[in-house]
Design a protein around this motif. Sequence first.
Motif, PDB file in Angstrom:
ATOM      1  N   ALA A  79       0.831  -1.204   0.000  1.00  0.00           N
ATOM      2  CA  ALA A  79       0.000   0.000   0.000  1.00  0.00           C
ATOM      3  C   ALA A  79       0.868   1.256   0.000  1.00  0.00           C
ATOM      4  O   ALA A  79       0.621   2.207  -0.753  1.00  0.00           O
ATOM      5  CB  ALA A  79      -0.932  -0.001   1.209  1.00  0.00           C
ATOM      6  N   TRP A  80       1.885   1.278   0.853  1.00  0.00           N
ATOM      7  CA  TRP A  80       2.779   2.432   0.949  1.00  0.00           C
ATOM      8  C   TRP A  80       3.441   2.714  -0.402  1.00  0.00           C
ATOM      9  O   TRP A  80       3.411   3.834  -0.902  1.00  0.00           O
ATOM     10  CB  TRP A  80       3.824   2.176   2.029  1.00  0.00           C
ATOM     11  N   ILE A 138       4.018   6.195  -4.785  1.00  0.00           N
ATOM     12  CA  ILE A 138       4.448   6.312  -6.182  1.00  0.00           C
ATOM     13  C   ILE A 138       3.349   6.970  -7.008  1.00  0.00           C
ATOM     14  O   ILE A 138       3.610   7.868  -7.819  1.00  0.00           O
ATOM     15  CB  ILE A 138       4.853   4.937  -6.741  1.00  0.00           C
ATOM     16  N   ASN A 139       2.096   6.564  -6.787  1.00  0.00           N
ATOM     17  CA  ASN A 139       0.973   7.174  -7.513  1.00  0.00           C
ATOM     18  C   ASN A 139       0.815   8.651  -7.168  1.00  0.00           C
ATOM     19  O   ASN A 139       0.462   9.456  -8.020  1.00  0.00           O
ATOM     20  CB  ASN A 139      -0.327   6.438  -7.212  1.00  0.00           C
ATOM     21  N   ARG A 140       1.075   8.994  -5.933  1.00  0.00           N
ATOM     22  CA  ARG A 140       0.856  10.357  -5.459  1.00  0.00           C
ATOM     23  C   ARG A 140       1.944  11.326  -5.924  1.00  0.00           C
ATOM     24  O   ARG A 140       1.654  12.465  -6.275  1.00  0.00           O
ATOM     25  CB  ARG A 140       0.777  10.343  -3.935  1.00  0.00           C
ATOM     26  N   TYR A 141       3.180  10.895  -5.903  1.00  0.00           N
ATOM     27  CA  TYR A 141       4.283  11.829  -6.092  1.00  0.00           C
ATOM     28  C   TYR A 141       5.069  11.674  -7.394  1.00  0.00           C
ATOM     29  O   TYR A 141       5.939  12.492  -7.672  1.00  0.00           O
ATOM     30  CB  TYR A 141       5.257  11.725  -4.911  1.00  0.00           C
ATOM     31  N   PHE A 142       4.805  10.632  -8.174  1.00  0.00           N
ATOM     32  CA  PHE A 142       5.631  10.395  -9.355  1.00  0.00           C
ATOM     33  C   PHE A 142       4.775  10.110 -10.581  1.00  0.00           C
ATOM     34  O   PHE A 142       3.586   9.863 -10.483  1.00  0.00           O
ATOM     35  CB  PHE A 142       6.613   9.245  -9.096  1.00  0.00           C
ATOM     36  N   TYR A 157       1.953 -14.059  -6.393  1.00  0.00           N
ATOM     37  CA  TYR A 157       0.708 -13.700  -5.711  1.00  0.00           C
ATOM     38  C   TYR A 157       0.331 -12.278  -6.103  1.00  0.00           C
ATOM     39  O   TYR A 157       1.211 -11.426  -6.266  1.00  0.00           O
ATOM     40  CB  TYR A 157       0.880 -13.744  -4.192  1.00  0.00           C
ATOM     41  N   ARG A 158      -0.950 -12.027  -6.228  1.00  0.00           N
ATOM     42  CA  ARG A 158      -1.435 -10.658  -6.437  1.00  0.00           C
ATOM     43  C   ARG A 158      -1.985 -10.167  -5.109  1.00  0.00           C
ATOM     44  O   ARG A 158      -2.760 -10.864  -4.448  1.00  0.00           O
ATOM     45  CB  ARG A 158      -2.532 -10.610  -7.497  1.00  0.00           C
ATOM     46  N   VAL A 159      -1.600  -8.960  -4.706  1.00  0.00           N
ATOM     47  CA  VAL A 159      -2.098  -8.372  -3.462  1.00  0.00           C
ATOM     48  C   VAL A 159      -3.498  -7.842  -3.734  1.00  0.00           C
ATOM     49  O   VAL A 159      -3.704  -7.034  -4.644  1.00  0.00           O
ATOM     50  CB  VAL A 159      -1.169  -7.241  -2.968  1.00  0.00           C
ATOM     51  N   SER A 160      -4.467  -8.296  -2.943  1.00  0.00           N
ATOM     52  CA  SER A 160      -5.862  -7.920  -3.171  1.00  0.00           C
ATOM     53  C   SER A 160      -6.111  -6.465  -2.785  1.00  0.00           C
ATOM     54  O   SER A 160      -5.375  -5.875  -1.988  1.00  0.00           O
ATOM     55  CB  SER A 160      -6.794  -8.822  -2.350  1.00  0.00           C
ATOM     56  N   GLU A 161      -7.174  -5.895  -3.331  1.00  0.00           N
ATOM     57  CA  GLU A 161      -7.566  -4.527  -2.973  1.00  0.00           C
ATOM     58  C   GLU A 161      -7.881  -4.428  -1.478  1.00  0.00           C
ATOM     59  O   GLU A 161      -7.574  -3.416  -0.852  1.00  0.00           O
ATOM     60  CB  GLU A 161      -8.764  -4.077  -3.807  1.00  0.00           C
ATOM     61  N   ASP A 162      -8.498  -5.472  -0.917  1.00  0.00           N
ATOM     62  CA  ASP A 162      -8.780  -5.469   0.521  1.00  0.00           C
ATOM     63  C   ASP A 162      -7.492  -5.385   1.331  1.00  0.00           C
ATOM     64  O   ASP A 162      -7.429  -4.672   2.335  1.00  0.00           O
ATOM     65  CB  ASP A 162      -9.557  -6.724   0.926  1.00  0.00           C
ATOM     66  N   ASP A 163      -6.460  -6.105   0.896  1.00  0.00           N
ATOM     67  CA  ASP A 163      -5.187  -6.064   1.618  1.00  0.00           C
ATOM     68  C   ASP A 163      -4.470  -4.729   1.422  1.00  0.00           C
ATOM     69  O   ASP A 163      -3.781  -4.250   2.332  1.00  0.00           O
ATOM     70  CB  ASP A 163      -4.289  -7.225   1.206  1.00  0.00           C
ATOM     71  N   ILE A 164      -4.647  -4.112   0.252  1.00  0.00           N
ATOM     72  CA  ILE A 164      -4.091  -2.768   0.047  1.00  0.00           C
ATOM     73  C   ILE A 164      -4.767  -1.796   1.021  1.00  0.00           C
ATOM     74  O   ILE A 164      -4.098  -0.980   1.664  1.00  0.00           O
ATOM     75  CB  ILE A 164      -4.258  -2.297  -1.411  1.00  0.00           C
ATOM     76  N   GLU A 165      -6.062  -1.892   1.169  1.00  0.00           N
ATOM     77  CA  GLU A 165      -6.783  -1.031   2.127  1.00  0.00           C
ATOM     78  C   GLU A 165      -6.313  -1.291   3.555  1.00  0.00           C
ATOM     79  O   GLU A 165      -6.123  -0.361   4.329  1.00  0.00           O
ATOM     80  CB  GLU A 165      -8.297  -1.253   2.027  1.00  0.00           C
ATOM     81  N   TYR A 166      -6.144  -2.550   3.896  1.00  0.00           N
ATOM     82  CA  TYR A 166      -5.645  -2.913   5.228  1.00  0.00           C
ATOM     83  C   TYR A 166      -4.233  -2.355   5.434  1.00  0.00           C
ATOM     84  O   TYR A 166      -3.932  -1.757   6.471  1.00  0.00           O
ATOM     85  CB  TYR A 166      -5.664  -4.432   5.388  1.00  0.00           C
TER      86      TYR A 166
END
Length: 170
Positions: free
Chosen positions: A75-76, A81-85, A108-117
């Motif tokens: 998530a970090w 990266i999306n925010r500043y670059f 493995y793909r990190v799920s959207e739920d895990d990104i939120e967590y």
Amino acid sequence: VKALLSTDYDVERSFYFDIDEINGVEYGFKGKCRTDYLHKDKPIMLDVKTTKNAAPDNSGFIRDYNNYKYPLQAAWYSDMINRYFDYKVEEVYILAVENEYPFFAQIYRVSEDDIEYGRSMYLYAMDQLKLAEEIGFYGYELQAGVNNGSIANNGVIDLRIPPHWQTSYL
């Protein structure tokens, strides 16, 4: 694995940035992240992790994934990266590679739920750091939410063995 790695990636790219505010909270921190693989044309980030067991069961990689807080890192990295670059990360993958023979690997793909967590974990950590800076104290007590006067005592905590652990030598 070969399909993900055979495309055009920035490898081990470091990003440094100033965190101004997030969700209306002013932080004023410096931040960094270092991606293993960041696709140049597609919104994909790939992180490589070594593990004893890359299997997709509860005794395998999911244990490392949880214990080492990989959702927080995913998530970090993607948020900052999306925010500043000039990148757009929409999908985060982890390549888990066993560090002992026969060196099995699993993507493995990190799920959207895990990104939120993970996002909730890093925001909590940033709030704790901001509080620590405001009061000038960075000790365990702040994390545990305990205050038995040691903050006023320059952060020094007196140790005392609990009576039930003590053995009489008299």
